[in-house]
Design a protein around this motif. Structure first.
Motif, PDB file in Angstrom:
ATOM      1  N   LYS A 168      -2.621   2.215   3.367  1.00  0.00           N
ATOM      2  CA  LYS A 168      -1.948   2.203   2.070  1.00  0.00           C
ATOM      3  C   LYS A 168      -1.436   0.810   1.733  1.00  0.00           C
ATOM      4  O   LYS A 168      -1.535   0.362   0.583  1.00  0.00           O
ATOM      5  N   ALA A 169      -0.888   0.110   2.736  1.00  0.00           N
ATOM      6  CA  ALA A 169      -0.416  -1.255   2.492  1.00  0.00           C
ATOM      7  C   ALA A 169      -1.571  -2.168   2.089  1.00  0.00           C
ATOM      8  O   ALA A 169      -1.437  -3.000   1.177  1.00  0.00           O
ATOM      9  N   GLU A 170      -2.715  -2.011   2.747  1.00  0.00           N
ATOM     10  CA  GLU A 170      -3.884  -2.830   2.405  1.00  0.00           C
ATOM     11  C   GLU A 170      -4.356  -2.551   0.981  1.00  0.00           C
ATOM     12  O   GLU A 170      -4.675  -3.484   0.222  1.00  0.00           O
ATOM     13  N   LEU A 171      -4.383  -1.273   0.602  1.00  0.00           N
ATOM     14  CA  LEU A 171      -4.818  -0.927  -0.753  1.00  0.00           C
ATOM     15  C   LEU A 171      -3.822  -1.419  -1.795  1.00  0.00           C
ATOM     16  O   LEU A 171      -4.220  -1.910  -2.862  1.00  0.00           O
ATOM     17  N   GLU A 172      -2.531  -1.279  -1.496  1.00  0.00           N
ATOM     18  CA  GLU A 172      -1.515  -1.757  -2.438  1.00  0.00           C
ATOM     19  C   GLU A 172      -1.619  -3.266  -2.625  1.00  0.00           C
ATOM     20  O   GLU A 172      -1.500  -3.773  -3.749  1.00  0.00           O
ATOM     21  N   ILE A 173      -1.838  -3.993  -1.540  1.00  0.00           N
ATOM     22  CA  ILE A 173      -1.967  -5.452  -1.640  1.00  0.00           C
ATOM     23  C   ILE A 173      -3.213  -5.821  -2.437  1.00  0.00           C
ATOM     24  O   ILE A 173      -3.196  -6.741  -3.268  1.00  0.00           O
ATOM     25  N   ARG A 174      -4.308  -5.098  -2.196  1.00  0.00           N
ATOM     26  CA  ARG A 174      -5.530  -5.389  -2.947  1.00  0.00           C
ATOM     27  C   ARG A 174      -5.337  -5.121  -4.439  1.00  0.00           C
ATOM     28  O   ARG A 174      -5.759  -5.926  -5.286  1.00  0.00           O
ATOM     29  N   LEU A 175      -4.696  -3.996  -4.762  1.00  0.00           N
ATOM     30  CA  LEU A 175      -4.436  -3.699  -6.174  1.00  0.00           C
ATOM     31  C   LEU A 175      -3.492  -4.722  -6.792  1.00  0.00           C
ATOM     32  O   LEU A 175      -3.645  -5.094  -7.965  1.00  0.00           O
ATOM     33  N   LEU A 176      -2.525  -5.169  -6.004  1.00  0.00           N
ATOM     34  CA  LEU A 176      -1.597  -6.178  -6.511  1.00  0.00           C
ATOM     35  C   LEU A 176      -2.318  -7.491  -6.793  1.00  0.00           C
ATOM     36  O   LEU A 176      -2.070  -8.142  -7.818  1.00  0.00           O
ATOM     37  N   HIS A 177      -3.236  -7.877  -5.907  1.00  0.00           N
ATOM     38  CA  HIS A 177      -4.019  -9.091  -6.144  1.00  0.00           C
ATOM     39  C   HIS A 177      -4.876  -8.951  -7.403  1.00  0.00           C
ATOM     40  O   HIS A 177      -4.964  -9.891  -8.210  1.00  0.00           O
TER      41      HIS A 177
END
Length: 239
Positions: free
Chosen positions: A199-208
């Motif tokens: 979830k952290a990886e997906l959130e960071i990707r969406l944030l980027h």
């Protein structure tokens, strides 16, 4: 009702309709077309070909399309998604926490499982080793000396061997039960870590993606403003 209470109620000018569900929401719960990332906007355009500039989408529907976008990314990278992946996607859509409490691992334990953990914990401690060693020494000393009374287990301590065999026979399955419980705990903790990391990886990707989209939009607006300034300067120069 006071006048201030009437002013607090949302009016038709303060609310807009979501292009997906058709319901009206306050502006704070809507996202305009220009703020939606191109990948997510393309998914919305598949269902709503008329989706364009000037349209708004509510936060709930946007979360659904964002989940579909992330699900497509994961499927393209990993193939078939597991149940843990779907749990992460549901948490991402709902905006809820996915971390399990450390106490949740021990919930639902039976009395036998709790006893096996306690026995295995005590059997692997220095307290048990020293206590059992003291019992062995006292047992052998009493039967060897036989000063106060007749020995009940003379050398070679056949009764002691029987007791030790019984203790080992009972202790081995109890330790195996505790080890199986520990394996279950480790598996649950590993799954929890996997969900949190994914979830952290997906959130960071969406944030980027969101930051890149905003920067691209800002550069586009700056370029338009720059062109307008150049046109104004050229008009002034002609005058």
């Amino acid at each position: 009702m006071a006048v201030s209470e009437y002013n607090d109620l949302p009016t038709s000018e303060q609310t807009r309709a979501c292009v997906v569900c058709g319901q009206r929401f306050p502006r704070a719960e809507l996202r305009p077309w220009i703020s939606v990332r191109p990948q997510v906007s393309a998914l919305i355009a598949v269902d709503l070909p008329a989706w364009s500039d000037g349209d708004d989408i509510c936060v709930g529907d946007l979360a659904i399309y964002r989940r579909r976008h992330v699900e497509a990314l994961l499927a393209a990278e990993r193939g078939e998604l597991s149940s843990l992946d779907h749990e992460v996607l549901q948490s991402l859509e709902a905006g809820a926490l996915i971390t399990l409490s450390p106490d949740a691992v021990d919930e639902g334990m039976t009395f036998g499982e709790r006893m096996s953990d306690r026995v295995a914990s005590f059997g692997g401690s220095w307290t048990f080793i020293l206590s059992f060693l003291a019992v062995l020494i006292i047992w052998m000393a009493l039967n060897v000396s036989a000063l106060l009374f007749r020995s009940f287990d003379p050398y070679p301590f056949i009764l002691l061997n029987l007791v030790l065999s019984c203790v080992a026979a009972l202790q081995a399955p109890i330790i195996m039960m505790s080890q199986r419980r520990q394996e279950s705990k480790d598996r649950l903790r590993a799954e929890n870590d996997y969900r949190v990391n994914l979830k952290a990886e997906l959130e960071i990707r969406l944030l980027h993606d969101k930051i890149d989209h905003q920067l691209s939009h800002q550069w586009q607006r700056l370029a338009e403003l720059h062109e307008i300034q150049i046109e104004l300067l050229e008009e002034r120069g002609r005058r």
